[in-house]
Design a protein around this motif. Structure first.
Motif, PDB file in Angstrom:
ATOM      1  N   CYS A  81       0.857  -1.186   0.000  1.00  0.00           N
ATOM      2  CA  CYS A  81       0.000   0.000   0.000  1.00  0.00           C
ATOM      3  C   CYS A  81       0.893   1.237   0.000  1.00  0.00           C
ATOM      4  O   CYS A  81       1.764   1.390   0.849  1.00  0.00           O
ATOM      5  N   CYS A  84      -0.224   3.615   3.403  1.00  0.00           N
ATOM      6  CA  CYS A  84       0.179   3.278   4.774  1.00  0.00           C
ATOM      7  C   CYS A  84       1.473   2.469   4.832  1.00  0.00           C
ATOM      8  O   CYS A  84       1.946   2.142   5.921  1.00  0.00           O
ATOM      9  N   CYS A 119      -4.635   0.085  -0.136  1.00  0.00           N
ATOM     10  CA  CYS A 119      -5.321  -1.007   0.556  1.00  0.00           C
ATOM     11  C   CYS A 119      -6.734  -0.571   0.986  1.00  0.00           C
ATOM     12  O   CYS A 119      -7.040   0.628   0.962  1.00  0.00           O
ATOM     13  N   CYS A 122      -7.107   2.288   3.453  1.00  0.00           N
ATOM     14  CA  CYS A 122      -6.690   3.621   3.021  1.00  0.00           C
ATOM     15  C   CYS A 122      -7.559   4.160   1.886  1.00  0.00           C
ATOM     16  O   CYS A 122      -7.427   5.311   1.497  1.00  0.00           O
TER      17      CYS A 122
END
Ligand code: ZN
Length: 123
Positions: A81, A84, A119, A122
């Motif tokens: 991701c 994050c 992801c 997020c």
């Protein structure tokens, strides 16, 4: 010796329950929640021992910190991701990608694929 074994199983448990590859620091953080006196050097030592016994595997991609995941023998594709910075192990549902054509004299023995994006947390 007993304490040593307990710490080793605890670290394996942390990795198993994470469901995604973790960095040694993340593993240490989670292990310390359950076993406050475990040190970072001890964590590294157990990770090395677990990897030698093929209980965990190292996950290493360029530009990514080294991580460890449970060696469960499943086909997985890793997803990073970009928001994050977590790395996820997803069930591999991709078709086999034929290896790239390479100049004569080179023999391809494998290839690695890492997906990246955003992801669900997020999104
Ligand atoms: Zn994310």
């Amino acid at each position: 010796m007993k304490r040593n074994t307990q710490q080793g199983s605890l670290i394996l448990e942390v990795i198993k329950s994470a469901k995604r590859p973790l960095t040694p620091l993340e593993i240490h953080q989670r292990a310390s929640n359950m076993y406050p006196r475990i040190g970072i050097a001890t964590t590294y030592r157990h990770l090395k021992a677990l990897a030698e016994k093929n209980r965990v595997v190292g996950v290493d991609y360029p530009g990514q910190p080294p991580r460890y995941e449970w060696a469960d023998g499943e086909d997985k594709v890793h997803f990073a991701c970009r928001s994050c910075d977590k790395l996820f192990a997803l069930k591999d549902t991709t078709e086999d990608i034929p290896p790239a054509k390479v100049p004569k004299g080179f023999t391809v023995q494998g290839f690695e694929v890492m997906l990246y994006g955003v992801c669900p947390e997020c999104e």
